[in-house]
Design a protein around this motif. Structure first.
Motif, mmCIF file in Angstrom:
data_model
loop_
_atom_site.group_PDB
_atom_site.id
_atom_site.type_symbol
_atom_site.label_atom_id
_atom_site.label_comp_id
_atom_site.label_asym_id
_atom_site.label_seq_id
_atom_site.Cartn_x
_atom_site.Cartn_y
_atom_site.Cartn_z
ATOM 1 N N PHE A 58 74.132 -44.781 -44.159
ATOM 2 C CA PHE A 58 75.458 -44.175 -44.252
ATOM 3 C C PHE A 58 75.609 -43.382 -45.552
ATOM 4 N N ASP A 59 75.179 -43.982 -46.666
ATOM 5 C CA ASP A 59 75.309 -43.332 -47.969
ATOM 6 C C ASP A 59 74.503 -42.038 -48.024
ATOM 7 N N ALA A 60 73.292 -42.072 -47.495
ATOM 8 C CA ALA A 60 72.430 -40.889 -47.540
ATOM 9 C C ALA A 60 73.007 -39.756 -46.704
ATOM 10 N N LEU A 61 73.476 -40.063 -45.504
ATOM 11 C CA LEU A 61 74.045 -39.018 -44.647
ATOM 12 C C LEU A 61 75.317 -38.453 -45.257
ATOM 13 N N HIS A 62 76.112 -39.326 -45.864
ATOM 14 C CA HIS A 62 77.337 -38.850 -46.536
ATOM 15 C C HIS A 62 76.985 -37.932 -47.697
ATOM 16 N N TRP A 63 76.007 -38.330 -48.498
ATOM 17 C CA TRP A 63 75.599 -37.507 -49.636
ATOM 18 C C TRP A 63 75.079 -36.144 -49.169
ATOM 19 N N LEU A 64 74.312 -36.139 -48.102
ATOM 20 C CA LEU A 64 73.768 -34.890 -47.587
ATOM 21 C C LEU A 64 74.830 -34.025 -46.909
ATOM 22 N N GLY A 65 75.960 -34.617 -46.575
ATOM 23 C CA GLY A 65 77.011 -33.849 -45.903
ATOM 24 C C GLY A 65 76.773 -33.684 -44.419
ATOM 25 N N LEU A 66 75.961 -34.561 -43.822
ATOM 26 C CA LEU A 66 75.675 -34.483 -42.391
ATOM 27 C C LEU A 66 76.665 -35.396 -41.662
ATOM 28 N N ASP A 67 77.794 -34.831 -41.264
ATOM 29 C CA ASP A 67 78.824 -35.624 -40.625
ATOM 30 C C ASP A 67 78.488 -35.852 -39.156
ATOM 31 N N TYR A 68 79.063 -36.886 -38.580
ATOM 32 C CA TYR A 68 78.764 -37.292 -37.220
ATOM 33 C C TYR A 68 80.022 -37.859 -36.589
ATOM 34 N N GLU A 69 79.970 -38.012 -35.273
ATOM 35 C CA GLU A 69 81.116 -38.533 -34.542
ATOM 36 C C GLU A 69 81.374 -39.976 -34.960
ATOM 37 N N GLN A 70 82.622 -40.259 -35.280
ATOM 38 C CA GLN A 70 82.997 -41.613 -35.695
ATOM 39 C C GLN A 70 83.515 -42.404 -34.491
ATOM 40 N N PRO A 71 83.266 -43.694 -34.448
ATOM 41 C CA PRO A 71 82.425 -44.450 -35.372
ATOM 42 C C PRO A 71 80.962 -44.398 -34.956
ATOM 43 N N ALA A 72 80.093 -44.814 -35.855
ATOM 44 C CA ALA A 72 78.682 -44.928 -35.506
ATOM 45 C C ALA A 72 78.514 -46.006 -34.426
ATOM 46 N N VAL A 73 77.483 -45.843 -33.620
ATOM 47 C CA VAL A 73 77.188 -46.798 -32.556
ATOM 48 C C VAL A 73 76.107 -47.764 -33.044
ATOM 49 N N PHE A 74 76.341 -49.060 -32.853
ATOM 50 C CA PHE A 74 75.334 -50.059 -33.187
ATOM 51 C C PHE A 74 74.699 -50.544 -31.886
ATOM 52 N N GLN A 75 73.405 -50.320 -31.765
ATOM 53 C CA GLN A 75 72.716 -50.664 -30.533
ATOM 54 C C GLN A 75 72.825 -52.160 -30.220
ATOM 55 N N SER A 76 72.836 -52.971 -31.264
ATOM 56 C CA SER A 76 72.884 -54.427 -31.067
ATOM 57 C C SER A 76 74.172 -54.866 -30.381
ATOM 58 N N GLU A 77 75.216 -54.042 -30.458
ATOM 59 C CA GLU A 77 76.493 -54.397 -29.853
ATOM 60 C C GLU A 77 76.558 -54.018 -28.375
ATOM 61 N N ARG A 78 75.485 -53.421 -27.860
ATOM 62 C CA ARG A 78 75.487 -52.933 -26.484
ATOM 63 C C ARG A 78 74.549 -53.745 -25.573
ATOM 64 N N GLU A 79 74.202 -54.939 -25.995
ATOM 65 C CA GLU A 79 73.234 -55.713 -25.224
ATOM 66 C C GLU A 79 73.730 -56.022 -23.822
ATOM 67 N N THR A 80 75.028 -56.284 -23.671
ATOM 68 C CA THR A 80 75.561 -56.560 -22.333
ATOM 69 C C THR A 80 75.317 -55.371 -21.409
ATOM 70 N N ARG A 81 75.547 -54.167 -21.927
ATOM 71 C CA ARG A 81 75.322 -52.963 -21.120
ATOM 72 C C ARG A 81 73.834 -52.803 -20.800
ATOM 73 N N HIS A 82 72.975 -53.098 -21.751
ATOM 74 C CA HIS A 82 71.536 -52.989 -21.515
ATOM 75 C C HIS A 82 71.093 -53.974 -20.428
ATOM 76 N N ARG A 83 71.633 -55.180 -20.438
ATOM 77 C CA ARG A 83 71.289 -56.173 -19.421
ATOM 78 C C ARG A 83 71.774 -55.723 -18.040
ATOM 79 N N GLU A 84 72.930 -55.068 -18.005
ATOM 80 C CA GLU A 84 73.422 -54.525 -16.736
ATOM 81 C C GLU A 84 72.419 -53.518 -16.170
#
Length: 481
Positions: A58-84
């Motif tokens: 996060f710090d590196a991307l912010h410093w570089l000025g490379l903005d992205y759609e908020q919020p960031a996606v955490f793959q670990s939070e999508r395990e239920t969808r992956h199991r589906e």
């Protein structure tokens, strides 16, 4: 269809230059098309992913000025969808349970090698019409394997490498869920890209071998006629010795470059040019990169990282920058040296004076410390060279004239120093150098009029008082005439 690119780092370490270049190319591609950049943190490797590495990304991307759609996606939070998705593939007959142990799979590979074939899983547990499967062994948790098509060819158009074709017979049935049920990388990344509506996947060419497998999984999940993402596989970055860039080649962590005084715009400029060119132009602003960059003009061969070239690009960016654009980095580096709470106007004034001389922002901050810290000692070599009998009297005269000035500006200050030199019938250097030593402790600083202007009146006069007293004694001791 609106462009959606993604950057999907694994937080098992700091963001390195290769990842930063991939993020930049993805960001540029999306920005040119008024699209979106999705940041997905691929943190499913629980043993190696760390909060510190995530924060560093996060710090590196912010410093570089490379903005992205908020919020960031955490793959670990999508395990239920992956199991589906795994259950969908099982229900469709596009995946199956495999009870082979790791030792058995390795034995399959050894047999294939012995026959001169590609080492692979042999499909023992893959269902087929008329095939009788082995009896599942007791107390064995099976993995789930994707039933890769056994005929045909996977075609995809790579924006950098051109047309790529892989025969399905080259691909075995990869594991998409481990024995404990956790989904694996190749399944997760496909599901996440499909769900996010990713249209363009820009990533390192170490993923080329994964692409045909992921295309087959995507077609099984989304349908044979679904529009799949476009691909661009960016070549790796090498060190000067031709080996893949690593820590032994020096700074590869993005935030290390900040600590070394590299401007974010300069690093982006340099990274963009690692494998991409636009005629003979070397220096680009971020806006110019957005305007001129194309994936199709990225070279397919590996690029060599050259620290000296980066240093040159950085110095050129510092020289030509609007001073106001340098203030954030100057303030950051001054804080490293213990200097805080400097207002933006003063920072811009300092940057305007120092930018023609500084190779890095660290240099600029270090060379500006005399403005904020008292002179602890005078450079002994400089004193012996420049402080002579009569120097203290010249500085005392200069001090009185400076105190009388109505306006403390560089032009008036420079004219006063010249007038003192003329009235004492000595060269300008015999005033400027002792004055520079008095003000900074060293014989090196910006032009003397600007050095005085930056120091401000009271500080400069106080330091002159100290120097007059010190040099009166020193001139007698040195015996210089």
């Amino acid at each position: 269809m609106a462009t959606v690119a993604r950057f999907a780092p694994s937080p098992t370490g700091m963001l390195h230059v290769g990842g930063a270049r991939t993020a930049l190319y993805s960001w540029l591609h999306a920005r040119q098309r008024n699209g979106r950049l999705v940041l997905r943190i691929e943190d499913t490797d629980r043993t190696r992913s760390t909060p510190e590495a995530i924060e560093a990304i996060f710090d590196a991307l912010h410093w570089l000025g490379l903005d992205y759609e908020q919020p960031a996606v955490f793959q670990s939070e999508r395990e239920t969808r992956h199991r589906e998705a795994i259950n969908q593939l099982l229900a469709q007959g596009d995946a199956y349970y495999c009870y082979a142990s790791e030792e058995e799979v390795e034995a399959m590979r050894e047999r294939a090698r012995a026959l001169g074939n590609k080492p692979r899983y042999d499909g023992t547990w893959r269902p087929a019409p008329g095939k009788t499967l082995p009896e599942p062994p007791p107390n064995v948790a099976p993995v789930v394997r994707f039933a890769n098509p056994q005929s045909g060819t996977v075609h995809f158009s790579d924006s950098i490498r051109g047309e790529v074709a892989i025969d399905n017979t080259e691909l075995d049935d990869l594991v998409i869920a481990r024995g404990d049920g956790t989904p694996t990388y190749n399944l997760c990344v496909v599901v996440d890209d499909l769900d996010a509506g990713v249209t363009d996947i820009i990533r390192g060419d170490d993923h080329v071998n994964n692409t045909p497998r992921q295309i087959n999984i995507a077609r099984a999940l989304a349908g044979a006629e679904a529009e799949l993402p476009r691909y661009a596989h960016v070549p790796m970055i090498l060190g000067a010795d031709g080996a893949r860039l690593s820590k032994r080649h020096g700074a590869v962590d993005v935030l290390t470059f900040r600590r070394d005084g590299i401007l974010p715009a300069a690093l982006l400029n340099y990274l963009a040019r690692l494998g991409w060119s636009y005629g003979d132009q070397e220096l680009f602003s971020v806006d110019e990169l957005v305007d001129k960059f194309t994936l199709e003009t990225v070279q397919a061969k590996a690029a060599v990282f050259d620290p000296d070239k980066l240093a040159w690009v950085n110095q050129e960016h510092i020289k030509t920058a609007d001073p106001a654009a340098l203030t954030d980095e100057l303030a950051w580096h001054l804080r490293v040296f213990g200097v805080t709470d400097v207002d933006q106007t003063r920072l811009a004034e300092i940057a305007a004076v120092q930018q023609k001389r500084a190779r890095t922002m660290q240099d600029m901050a270090r060379d500006s410390l005399y403005l904020f810290q008292p002179v602890a000692a005078y450079d002994d070599k400089a004193v012996r060279k420049h402080i002579r009998t009569g120097t203290a009297a010249v500085l005392a005269d200069l001090r009185e004239r400076l105190m009388a000035l109505a306006d403390w500006h560089a032009d008036a200050l420079g004219a006063t120093v010249q007038a003192v030199a003329g009235d004492h019938e000595i060269g300008m250097g015999k005033v400027a150098q002792p004055l520079r030593i008095a003000l900074t402790g060293t014989p090196v600083s910006p032009p003397i009029d600007q050095t005085l202007a930056l120091l401000e009146r009271e500080t400069a006069l106080t330091r002159l008082d100290d120097a007059v007293a010190a040099f009166a004694d020193d001139s007698d001791e040195t015996g210089n005439a």
